[in-house]
Design a protein around this motif. Structure first.
Motif, PDB file in Angstrom:
ATOM      1  N   LEU A 196       0.692  -1.207   0.110  1.00 27.35           N
ATOM      2  CA  LEU A 196       0.001  -0.126  -0.009  1.00 27.35           C
ATOM      3  C   LEU A 196       0.953   1.269   0.086  1.00 27.35           C
ATOM      4  N   THR A 197       1.923   1.195   0.542  1.00 20.46           N
ATOM      5  CA  THR A 197       2.854   2.443   0.757  1.00 20.46           C
ATOM      6  C   THR A 197       3.450   2.673  -0.802  1.00 20.46           C
TER       7      THR A 197
ATOM      8  N   LEU B 106       1.752   2.058  -3.593  1.00 20.12           N
ATOM      9  CA  LEU B 106       0.684   2.558  -4.249  1.00 20.12           C
ATOM     10  C   LEU B 106       0.608   4.276  -3.776  1.00 20.12           C
ATOM     11  N   GLY B 107       1.016   4.609  -2.618  1.00 14.45           N
ATOM     12  CA  GLY B 107       0.692   5.657  -2.238  1.00 14.45           C
ATOM     13  C   GLY B 107       1.768   6.485  -2.806  1.00 14.45           C
TER      14      GLY B 107
ATOM     15  N   THR C 163      -4.808   2.695   5.696  1.00 14.64           N
ATOM     16  CA  THR C 163      -5.057   4.231   5.232  1.00 14.64           C
ATOM     17  C   THR C 163      -3.608   4.968   5.527  1.00 14.64           C
TER      18      THR C 163
ATOM     19  N   SER D 172      -0.687   3.398   5.831  1.00 10.87           N
ATOM     20  CA  SER D 172       0.053   2.866   4.950  1.00 10.87           C
ATOM     21  C   SER D 172       0.362   3.900   3.717  1.00 10.87           C
ATOM     22  N   LEU D 173      -0.954   4.177   2.975  1.00  9.48           N
ATOM     23  CA  LEU D 173      -1.131   4.690   1.635  1.00  9.48           C
ATOM     24  C   LEU D 173      -0.525   6.362   1.998  1.00  9.48           C
TER      25      LEU D 173
ATOM     26  N   TYR E 233       2.407   8.504   0.256  1.00  8.99           N
ATOM     27  CA  TYR E 233       2.319   9.742  -0.468  1.00  8.99           C
ATOM     28  C   TYR E 233       3.427  10.662   0.153  1.00  8.99           C
TER      29      TYR E 233
END
Length: 244
Positions: free
Chosen positions: A38-39, A41-42, A93, A95-96, A100
């Motif tokens: 997920l990170t 993807l962020g 959330t 991790s996302l 970012y």
């Protein structure tokens, strides 16, 4: 940057504990891996914003950073209570948002000659190798050696935080870290978080019960992310990406 702020609490709990969560690490590792995906993807989303809406990135960066800090404390409190159904989407959330905010240093790495995408791969691979070695070493530490290493890492982490806060304060006044000092700070950060990776595998089973695996996952995730950041900072400093 997010530092492993629950390390000191875990260390305090572990000082007088035998193993209370023998299976907590195997249960936590899939969630660490999921958080890192997920990170990534962020990071991809952050780079997309930088590329397509550059003027919107910094305002959104600060919003994401504040939300990330809030979610960290919320997720930690919920996970420590063993409320995993509630903690899981919060950690996802978090991790996302972490990815970012990481997109800023990823952009610097991509823009630095000699680092680029291969350097990012080296940083990620270095973290993976460190964790493989850390699991073997940390899981077999004696109580005496484990607590001694934990105390040493804790003192090093406190010193590193002080230095980083000073670095941030000076930058607000337009005083930037010279290249040799950035190299030293990054190198020390790599050593500290590599040591913390070893300590994690000693402390986690003594700090968290099996059903608190998300708390352990959060701690290991933070160690991995910070190790990745400092390896990347070190590569950038070696290749002259920082200020001289």
């Amino acid at each position: 940057m997010t530092l492993n702020s629950n390390f000191r609490e875990a260390y305090r709990q572990a000082q007088s504990q035998d193993v209370i969560g023998p299976n907590v690490i195997p249960k936590a590792l899939p969630f660490v891996g999921g958080g890192l995906i997920l990170t990534a993807l962020g990071v991809y989303g952050g780079l997309g914003v930088i590329s397509n809406y550059p003027n919107a990135f910094m305002p959104s960066f600060w919003v994401a950073l504040i939300a990330e800090i809030v979610l960290f404390f919320v997720a930690r409190n919920v996970a420590e209570k063993g409320n995993n159904a509630t903690a899981t989407p919060i950690l996802a959330t978090y991790s996302l948002l972490s990815g970012y905010t990481l997109s800023a240093i990823i952009l610097v790495a991509l823009s630095t000659s000699g680092v680029g995408l291969p350097g990012i791969g080296i940083a990620a691979g270095g973290c993976g190798i460190t964790f493989i070695a850390a699991r073997q070493i940390g899981s077999n530490l004696s109580d005496r050696d484990g607590m001694a290493l934990a105390q040493t890492v804790q003192l090093g982490l406190i010193a590193l935080i002080v230095v980083l806060l000073g670095q941030l304060l000076f930058s607000l006044f337009g005083i930037y870290t010279p290249g040799w000092l950035e190299f030293a700070i990054s190198g020390i950060g790599v050593v500290i978080f590599a040591g913390m990776a070893v300590v994690d595998f000693y402390i986690m089973p003594r700090s968290y019960k099996d059903e608190q695996y998300l708390s352990a996952a959060l701690g290991m995730y933070l160690t991995y992310i910070n190790l990745f950041i400092f390896i990347l900072r070190l590569l950038i400093a070696i290749n002259g990406g920082g200020r001289d």
